[in-house]
Scaffold this motif. Structure first.
Motif, PDB file in Angstrom:
ATOM      1  N   ALA A  57      13.771   1.776   5.746  1.00 55.18           N
ATOM      2  CA  ALA A  57      13.346   1.274   4.493  1.00 55.18           C
ATOM      3  C   ALA A  57      12.568   0.488   3.554  1.00 55.18           C
ATOM      4  CB  ALA A  57      15.067   0.578   3.938  1.00 55.18           C
ATOM      5  N   ILE A  58      11.857  -0.286   5.339  1.00 58.71           N
ATOM      6  CA  ILE A  58      10.346  -1.125   5.053  1.00 58.71           C
ATOM      7  C   ILE A  58       9.815  -0.058   4.908  1.00 58.71           C
ATOM      8  CG2 ILE A  58       9.162  -2.189   6.470  1.00 58.71           C
ATOM      9  CD1 ILE A  58      11.805  -2.869   8.700  1.00 58.71           C
ATOM     10  N   ARG A  59       8.959   1.114   5.848  1.00 57.76           N
ATOM     11  CA  ARG A  59       8.146   2.146   4.980  1.00 57.76           C
ATOM     12  C   ARG A  59       8.208   2.777   3.884  1.00 57.76           C
ATOM     13  NH1 ARG A  59       9.227   4.752  10.669  1.00 57.76           N
ATOM     14  NH2 ARG A  59       7.286   3.717  12.295  1.00 57.76           N
ATOM     15  N   THR A  60       9.455   2.686   2.948  1.00 64.28           N
ATOM     16  CA  THR A  60       9.602   3.255   1.918  1.00 64.28           C
ATOM     17  C   THR A  60       8.382   2.137   0.646  1.00 64.28           C
ATOM     18  OG1 THR A  60      11.169   4.535   2.044  1.00 64.28           O
ATOM     19  CG2 THR A  60      10.981   3.548  -0.298  1.00 64.28           C
ATOM     20  N   ILE A  61       9.388   0.956   1.378  1.00 65.38           N
ATOM     21  CA  ILE A  61       8.613  -0.188   0.632  1.00 65.38           C
ATOM     22  C   ILE A  61       6.515  -0.172   0.729  1.00 65.38           C
ATOM     23  CG2 ILE A  61       8.078  -2.943   0.096  1.00 65.38           C
ATOM     24  CD1 ILE A  61      11.559  -2.715   0.823  1.00 65.38           C
ATOM     25  N   VAL A  62       6.336  -0.393   1.835  1.00 62.85           N
ATOM     26  CA  VAL A  62       5.494  -0.921   2.411  1.00 62.85           C
ATOM     27  C   VAL A  62       4.366   0.931   1.765  1.00 62.85           C
ATOM     28  CG1 VAL A  62       3.678  -0.714   4.155  1.00 62.85           C
ATOM     29  CG2 VAL A  62       5.660  -1.739   3.706  1.00 62.85           C
ATOM     30  N   TYR A  63       4.872   1.757   1.484  1.00 61.75           N
ATOM     31  CA  TYR A  63       4.033   3.004   1.286  1.00 61.75           C
ATOM     32  C   TYR A  63       4.092   2.766  -0.177  1.00 61.75           C
ATOM     33  CZ  TYR A  63       4.563   4.968   5.812  1.00 61.75           C
ATOM     34  OH  TYR A  63       4.482   5.386   7.398  1.00 61.75           O
ATOM     35  N   SER A  64       4.691   2.850  -0.787  1.00 66.38           N
ATOM     36  CA  SER A  64       4.831   2.247  -2.624  1.00 66.38           C
ATOM     37  C   SER A  64       3.599   1.830  -2.916  1.00 66.38           C
ATOM     38  CB  SER A  64       5.831   1.931  -2.950  1.00 66.38           C
ATOM     39  OG  SER A  64       6.131   0.613  -2.819  1.00 66.38           O
ATOM     40  N   VAL A  65       2.737   0.481  -1.929  1.00 64.67           N
ATOM     41  CA  VAL A  65       2.285  -0.071  -2.773  1.00 64.67           C
ATOM     42  C   VAL A  65       0.494   0.574  -2.845  1.00 64.67           C
ATOM     43  CG1 VAL A  65       0.235  -1.922  -1.430  1.00 64.67           C
ATOM     44  CG2 VAL A  65       2.750  -1.698  -0.979  1.00 64.67           C
ATOM     45  N   LYS A  66       0.018   0.563  -3.478  1.00 68.18           N
ATOM     46  CA  LYS A  66      -0.874   1.424  -4.059  1.00 68.18           C
ATOM     47  C   LYS A  66      -2.494   0.235  -3.028  1.00 68.18           C
ATOM     48  CE  LYS A  66      -4.215   3.882  -6.541  1.00 68.18           C
ATOM     49  NZ  LYS A  66      -4.422   5.178  -5.822  1.00 68.18           N
TER      50      LYS A  66
END
Length: 79
Positions: A57-66
């Motif tokens: 879940a943490i990775r999903t949020i962080v990876y969505s940052v452009k």
């Protein structure tokens, strides 16, 4: 890049028992901006979660940052 670092700290801080031990280091490779998350040894289980669900879940949020350029963001949880 400090915005991603602050995002990681903001997400992780409420999850851990020792928030003062959170450390995020940044380095770049050819394809990635890599963020290494270091937490207290006792907090590793809280960050990873059951079957890795919290970490995912943490990775999903962080990876969505452009981020600028063609590089992508990668989060490594270091024990």
């Amino acid at each position: 890049m400090t915005d991603v670092k602050e995002l990681i700290i903001t997400i992780v801080q409420p999850l851990v028992t020792y928030p003062d031990d959170i450390k995020v280091t940044v380095h770049e490779t050819e394809r990635f901006h890599e963020y290494d998350l270091h937490v207290n040894h006792e907090d590793i289980g809280r960050i990873i979660g059951k079957q890795g669900r919290v970490a995912q879940a943490i990775r999903t949020i962080v990876y969505s940052v452009k981020v600028p350029g063609n590089k992508r963001v990668r989060l490594n949880i270091i024990e």
